[in-house]
Design an enzyme around this catalytic site. Sequence first.
Site, PDB file in Angstrom:
ATOM      1  N   ASP A 164      28.837   6.352 -10.232  1.00 41.55           N
ATOM      2  CA  ASP A 164      28.399   5.452  -9.164  1.00 41.55           C
ATOM      3  C   ASP A 164      27.095   4.754  -9.546  1.00 41.55           C
ATOM      4  OD1 ASP A 164      30.040   6.372  -6.447  1.00 41.55           O
ATOM      5  OD2 ASP A 164      29.807   7.964  -7.924  1.00 41.55           O
ATOM      6  N   ASP A 186      27.042   7.713 -16.330  1.00 44.52           N
ATOM      7  CA  ASP A 186      27.088   8.095 -14.929  1.00 44.52           C
ATOM      8  C   ASP A 186      28.218   7.277 -14.295  1.00 44.52           C
ATOM      9  OD1 ASP A 186      26.215   9.105 -12.379  1.00 44.52           O
ATOM     10  OD2 ASP A 186      25.200   7.201 -12.062  1.00 44.52           O
TER      11      ASP A 186
END
Length: 224
Positions: free
Chosen positions: A16, A14
């Site tokens: 953020d 991922d």
Amino acid sequence: MNDTLRPVKAVLFDLDGTLIDSATELAHAVNHMRAARALPPLPLEAYRPFVGRGARGLLPIGLNVGESHPEFAVLREEFFDTYEKCIGAATLPFDGVALLLQKISLAALPWGIVTNKVERFAVPIVQKTTALAQCGALIGGDTIAYSKPRPEPLLEAAARLGIDPRDCVYVGDDLRDMQAGQTAGMQTVAALYGYIAPDEDTRTWPATASIETPLQLTQLLRID
């Protein structure tokens, strides 16, 4: 959860809350909107746990406007436009991420990024962040027709890297990350240092393992 992984041939992340700390810029964007409405700024700590939820998590905190509000769509676009103007000004990789990615590359493991952040924002962030320069695949929230928790973005990233999904591990800081990875047939690692809301019980997430810092992943990958 446990503390081991099967050997893998690729690592997916991922963005953020997992690779980069973008909370300062996102909070600035919402506080800019508050200032335009003669409201005082809120501290970063008020926003940080909800950053992973994007506009649907931040606008309720900053402007008390949820997805069901009739003006939510308009305010979301205002938030996007405001955020776009400050991308890259304060976003940095989490401590240890640059070294982690270096070790992954030295171990000849391809790696990529799968985020729900749309390409409008994800692409410039990756381009401006030196540590992310060797990213082998970048799948944004609008790269294909689906986003997490659907598994298709992860499957697309695996295909672009040329790796069987069963030989991939996905690392993220949100329940949706773990759900997407599990459905895609991948092992999953919960990044407990990320943007996790106070009401989240990470012990219930369908994660294969968890880490408290980015560099702990090297131990799970056996490349420490």
